[in-house]
Design a protein around this motif. Structure first.
Motif, PDB file in Angstrom:
ATOM      1  N   HIS A  63       0.852  -1.189   0.000  1.00  0.00           N
ATOM      2  CA  HIS A  63       0.000   0.000   0.000  1.00  0.00           C
ATOM      3  C   HIS A  63       0.887   1.238   0.000  1.00  0.00           C
ATOM      4  N   PRO A  64       0.732   2.133  -0.977  1.00  0.00           N
ATOM      5  CA  PRO A  64       1.565   3.344  -1.013  1.00  0.00           C
ATOM      6  C   PRO A  64       1.335   4.203   0.228  1.00  0.00           C
ATOM      7  N   ALA A  65       2.421   4.764   0.745  1.00  0.00           N
ATOM      8  CA  ALA A  65       2.316   5.576   1.954  1.00  0.00           C
ATOM      9  C   ALA A  65       2.560   7.060   1.659  1.00  0.00           C
ATOM     10  N   THR A  66       3.504   7.352   0.800  1.00  0.00           N
ATOM     11  CA  THR A  66       3.850   8.743   0.519  1.00  0.00           C
ATOM     12  C   THR A  66       3.242   9.189  -0.818  1.00  0.00           C
ATOM     13  N   THR A  67       3.248  10.478  -1.057  1.00  0.00           N
ATOM     14  CA  THR A  67       2.735  11.011  -2.322  1.00  0.00           C
ATOM     15  C   THR A  67       3.519  10.457  -3.500  1.00  0.00           C
ATOM     16  N   LEU A  68       4.830  10.388  -3.380  1.00  0.00           N
ATOM     17  CA  LEU A  68       5.663   9.844  -4.448  1.00  0.00           C
ATOM     18  C   LEU A  68       5.330   8.369  -4.721  1.00  0.00           C
ATOM     19  N   GLN A  69       5.115   7.599  -3.667  1.00  0.00           N
ATOM     20  CA  GLN A  69       4.732   6.194  -3.835  1.00  0.00           C
ATOM     21  C   GLN A  69       3.366   6.078  -4.518  1.00  0.00           C
ATOM     22  N   TRP A  70       2.436   6.953  -4.181  1.00  0.00           N
ATOM     23  CA  TRP A  70       1.123   6.941  -4.836  1.00  0.00           C
ATOM     24  C   TRP A  70       1.251   7.258  -6.323  1.00  0.00           C
ATOM     25  N   ILE A  71       2.059   8.233  -6.671  1.00  0.00           N
ATOM     26  CA  ILE A  71       2.255   8.586  -8.079  1.00  0.00           C
ATOM     27  C   ILE A  71       2.857   7.409  -8.831  1.00  0.00           C
ATOM     28  N   LYS A  72       3.879   6.782  -8.245  1.00  0.00           N
ATOM     29  CA  LYS A  72       4.491   5.613  -8.884  1.00  0.00           C
ATOM     30  C   LYS A  72       3.459   4.492  -9.039  1.00  0.00           C
ATOM     31  N   TYR A 108      -9.943  -3.315 -11.952  1.00  0.00           N
ATOM     32  CA  TYR A 108     -11.143  -2.954 -11.198  1.00  0.00           C
ATOM     33  C   TYR A 108     -11.032  -1.523 -10.697  1.00  0.00           C
ATOM     34  N   ASN A 109     -11.761  -0.612 -11.334  1.00  0.00           N
ATOM     35  CA  ASN A 109     -11.843   0.794 -10.918  1.00  0.00           C
ATOM     36  C   ASN A 109     -10.489   1.462 -10.694  1.00  0.00           C
ATOM     37  N   LEU A 110      -9.505   1.103 -11.486  1.00  0.00           N
ATOM     38  CA  LEU A 110      -8.209   1.761 -11.380  1.00  0.00           C
ATOM     39  C   LEU A 110      -8.222   3.044 -12.194  1.00  0.00           C
ATOM     40  N   PRO A 111      -7.322   3.973 -11.891  1.00  0.00           N
ATOM     41  CA  PRO A 111      -7.254   5.190 -12.704  1.00  0.00           C
ATOM     42  C   PRO A 111      -6.920   4.860 -14.161  1.00  0.00           C
ATOM     43  N   VAL A 112      -7.391   5.685 -15.066  1.00  0.00           N
ATOM     44  CA  VAL A 112      -7.116   5.493 -16.488  1.00  0.00           C
ATOM     45  C   VAL A 112      -5.610   5.525 -16.737  1.00  0.00           C
ATOM     46  N   ALA A 113      -4.856   6.273 -15.942  1.00  0.00           N
ATOM     47  CA  ALA A 113      -3.394   6.302 -16.089  1.00  0.00           C
ATOM     48  C   ALA A 113      -2.803   4.904 -15.901  1.00  0.00           C
ATOM     49  N   THR A 114      -3.339   4.142 -14.964  1.00  0.00           N
ATOM     50  CA  THR A 114      -2.876   2.769 -14.753  1.00  0.00           C
ATOM     51  C   THR A 114      -3.273   1.900 -15.939  1.00  0.00           C
ATOM     52  N   LEU A 115      -4.492   2.066 -16.415  1.00  0.00           N
ATOM     53  CA  LEU A 115      -4.943   1.336 -17.601  1.00  0.00           C
ATOM     54  C   LEU A 115      -4.010   1.601 -18.780  1.00  0.00           C
ATOM     55  N   LEU A 116      -3.640   2.848 -19.000  1.00  0.00           N
ATOM     56  CA  LEU A 116      -2.741   3.183 -20.099  1.00  0.00           C
ATOM     57  C   LEU A 116      -1.371   2.546 -19.912  1.00  0.00           C
ATOM     58  N   SER A 117      -0.877   2.516 -18.682  1.00  0.00           N
ATOM     59  CA  SER A 117       0.413   1.874 -18.397  1.00  0.00           C
ATOM     60  C   SER A 117       0.360   0.390 -18.715  1.00  0.00           C
ATOM     61  N   VAL A 118      -0.723  -0.272 -18.310  1.00  0.00           N
ATOM     62  CA  VAL A 118      -0.882  -1.703 -18.575  1.00  0.00           C
ATOM     63  C   VAL A 118      -1.017  -1.939 -20.075  1.00  0.00           C
ATOM     64  N   LYS A 119      -1.820  -1.127 -20.728  1.00  0.00           N
ATOM     65  CA  LYS A 119      -2.018  -1.262 -22.179  1.00  0.00           C
ATOM     66  C   LYS A 119      -0.693  -1.116 -22.919  1.00  0.00           C
ATOM     67  N   PHE A 120       0.093  -0.136 -22.552  1.00  0.00           N
ATOM     68  CA  PHE A 120       1.385   0.074 -23.194  1.00  0.00           C
ATOM     69  C   PHE A 120       2.320  -1.110 -22.926  1.00  0.00           C
ATOM     70  N   ALA A 121       2.358  -1.583 -21.698  1.00  0.00           N
ATOM     71  CA  ALA A 121       3.251  -2.688 -21.332  1.00  0.00           C
ATOM     72  C   ALA A 121       2.869  -3.991 -22.030  1.00  0.00           C
ATOM     73  N   LEU A 122       1.594  -4.182 -22.309  1.00  0.00           N
ATOM     74  CA  LEU A 122       1.124  -5.432 -22.920  1.00  0.00           C
ATOM     75  C   LEU A 122       0.836  -5.290 -24.420  1.00  0.00           C
ATOM     76  N   ARG A 123       1.241  -4.203 -25.005  1.00  0.00           N
ATOM     77  CA  ARG A 123       0.877  -3.896 -26.394  1.00  0.00           C
ATOM     78  C   ARG A 123       1.348  -4.948 -27.396  1.00  0.00           C
ATOM     79  N   LYS A 124       2.421  -5.660 -27.113  1.00  0.00           N
ATOM     80  CA  LYS A 124       2.949  -6.653 -28.056  1.00  0.00           C
ATOM     81  C   LYS A 124       2.511  -8.073 -27.705  1.00  0.00           C
TER      82      LYS A 124
END
Length: 141
Positions: free
Chosen positions: A30-39, A62-78
């Motif tokens: 579980h992220p504790a700091t602001t920097l950990q949350w951003i990461k 499940y209800n993750l931010p779209v930024a996370t969705l984009l990260s997953v999409k980019f990582a799994l693009r191939k």
């Protein structure tokens, strides 16, 4: 089926760990700091580790931010791994400071207007959401 969720905010560890007494349930720190949350929001690292370890064919976010969705999409693009989004809430409301509230409002805008273009399938829980998104990618339950 493998579940990756967030650990209790009181526990401190790094990465991912198996939930004791289970075979297919994992939790990430579980992220504790602001920097950990951003990461956490902008990184697909833990999801990718889980996908590789369990040789996943699909990922349901499940209800993750779209930024996370984009990260997953980019990582799994191939890969041929399907990316699905389980959308159970549609609100821009959140507690917290101005940056958090602005991020939530922007995220809600992207969920409403672009989610159907970013994933292979959307799982929704209301008839209003079912009508709003294109029918060919919506599963209603």
């Amino acid at each position: 089926t493998v579940f990756l969720g967030a650990a209790d905010s009181e526990e401190h560890f790094d990465g991912i760990r198996k939930i004791p007494g289970t075979e297919n349930m994992l939790e990430e720190a579980h992220p504790a700091t602001t920097l950990q949350w951003i990461k956490h929001i902008f990184s697909a690292e833990n999801i990718l580790k889980t996908v590789k370890e369990y040789n996943a064919e699909a990922v349901i976010l499940y209800n993750l931010p779209v930024a996370t969705l984009l990260s997953v999409k980019f990582a799994l693009r191939k890969t041929r791994i399907k990316i699905m989004y389980d959308c159970t809430e549609w609100t821009a409301y959140t507690d917290g400071g101005l940056p958090k509230r602005l991020f939530k409002k922007l995220d809600e805008f992207f969920v409403r207007n672009f989610l159907h273009r970013l994933c292979d399938n959307i799982i929704v829980i209301s008839s209003m959401m079912c009508v709003f998104f294109p029918r060919n990618i919506v599963t209603f339950y």
